[in-house]
Design a protein around this motif. Structure first.
Motif, short mmCIF file in Angstrom:
data_model
loop_
_atom_site.label_atom_id
_atom_site.label_comp_id
_atom_site.label_asym_id
_atom_site.label_seq_id
_atom_site.Cartn_x
_atom_site.Cartn_y
_atom_site.Cartn_z
N ARG A 172 0.82 -1.21 0.00
CA ARG A 172 0.00 0.00 0.00
C ARG A 172 0.85 1.26 0.00
O ARG A 172 0.57 2.23 -0.71
CB ARG A 172 -0.91 -0.03 1.23
N TYR A 179 3.97 1.84 -1.19
CA TYR A 179 4.59 2.16 -2.48
C TYR A 179 3.55 2.49 -3.55
O TYR A 179 3.82 3.28 -4.45
CB TYR A 179 5.55 1.06 -2.92
N ARG A 180 2.36 1.94 -3.43
CA ARG A 180 1.29 2.31 -4.35
C ARG A 180 0.89 3.77 -4.10
O ARG A 180 0.73 4.54 -5.04
CB ARG A 180 0.10 1.37 -4.16
N LEU A 181 0.76 4.15 -2.83
CA LEU A 181 0.37 5.53 -2.50
C LEU A 181 1.49 6.53 -2.78
O LEU A 181 1.25 7.63 -3.24
CB LEU A 181 -0.04 5.63 -1.03
N GLU A 223 -2.64 9.16 3.13
CA GLU A 223 -4.04 8.81 2.86
C GLU A 223 -4.87 9.28 4.04
O GLU A 223 -4.47 9.17 5.18
CB GLU A 223 -4.14 7.27 2.74
N ASN A 273 2.94 5.14 -6.84
CA ASN A 273 2.04 4.42 -7.74
C ASN A 273 2.72 3.24 -8.44
O ASN A 273 2.58 3.05 -9.65
CB ASN A 273 1.41 5.37 -8.76
N LYS A 274 3.49 2.47 -7.67
CA LYS A 274 4.18 1.29 -8.18
C LYS A 274 3.81 0.09 -7.32
O LYS A 274 3.59 0.22 -6.12
CB LYS A 274 5.70 1.46 -8.13
N ASP A 275 3.78 -1.10 -7.93
CA ASP A 275 3.55 -2.30 -7.14
C ASP A 275 4.90 -2.85 -6.66
O ASP A 275 5.96 -2.38 -7.09
CB ASP A 275 2.72 -3.33 -7.89
#
Length: 143
Positions: A74, A76-78, A142, A81-83
């Motif tokens: 979560r 690195y996604r936030l 977030e 924006n990478k998985d």
């Protein structure tokens, strides 16, 4: 209420507060770091090894959540924006070139809080509900 809905409700209520999918993800620095805030770009630069210095001038010690954890995915996604596959490939390339090394890998979330207490330059990330007096929230990812 159907059996499935009832079962999902029971599971959701049994989860600890930090495990809920909509908890706030925050970047946390050691309470002794002298840092009150980090910009998003500063956090990116610290966690992607572009530079390892805090705005206060001290050395930054970035700390990752345990490998393949939901929090790490979560974060690195936030943040970028990478998985995790993309992040792992990024670090593989940089390690091969010898330019920098990835953040220190914690085994548990408790270990992150201990490092925040012990090391002035430590910077980690976690759900807001997990932050205690050893760390200071310096960036909210977030709400």
């Amino acid at each position: 209420m159907t059996r499935m809905r009832r079962a999902l409700l029971v599971v959701a209520l049994a989860l600890p507060p930090g495990a809920m999918p909509h908890a706030d993800m925050v970047v946390v620095a050691s309470a002794r770091s002298g840092v009150d805030r980090l910009s998003r770009s500063e956090a990116i630069n610290i966690f992607l090894g572009r530079f390892r210095q805090l705005p206060s001038g001290g050395s930054a010690l970035p700390i990752d959540q345990p490998e393949n954890s939901m929090e790490k995915r979560r974060f690195y996604r936030l943040l970028v924006n990478k998985d995790l596959d993309e992040i792992n490939a990024y670090w593989t390339r940089l390690r091969f070139s010898g330019k920098t090394s990835p953040p220190r890998q914690a085994k548990t979330q408790g270990e992150i809080m201990n490092w925040l207490a012990e090391r002035e330059g430590a910077v980690g990330y976690m759900d807001r509900s997990q932050v205690d007096g050893r760390g200071r929230i310096v960036l909210e990812l977030e709400r």
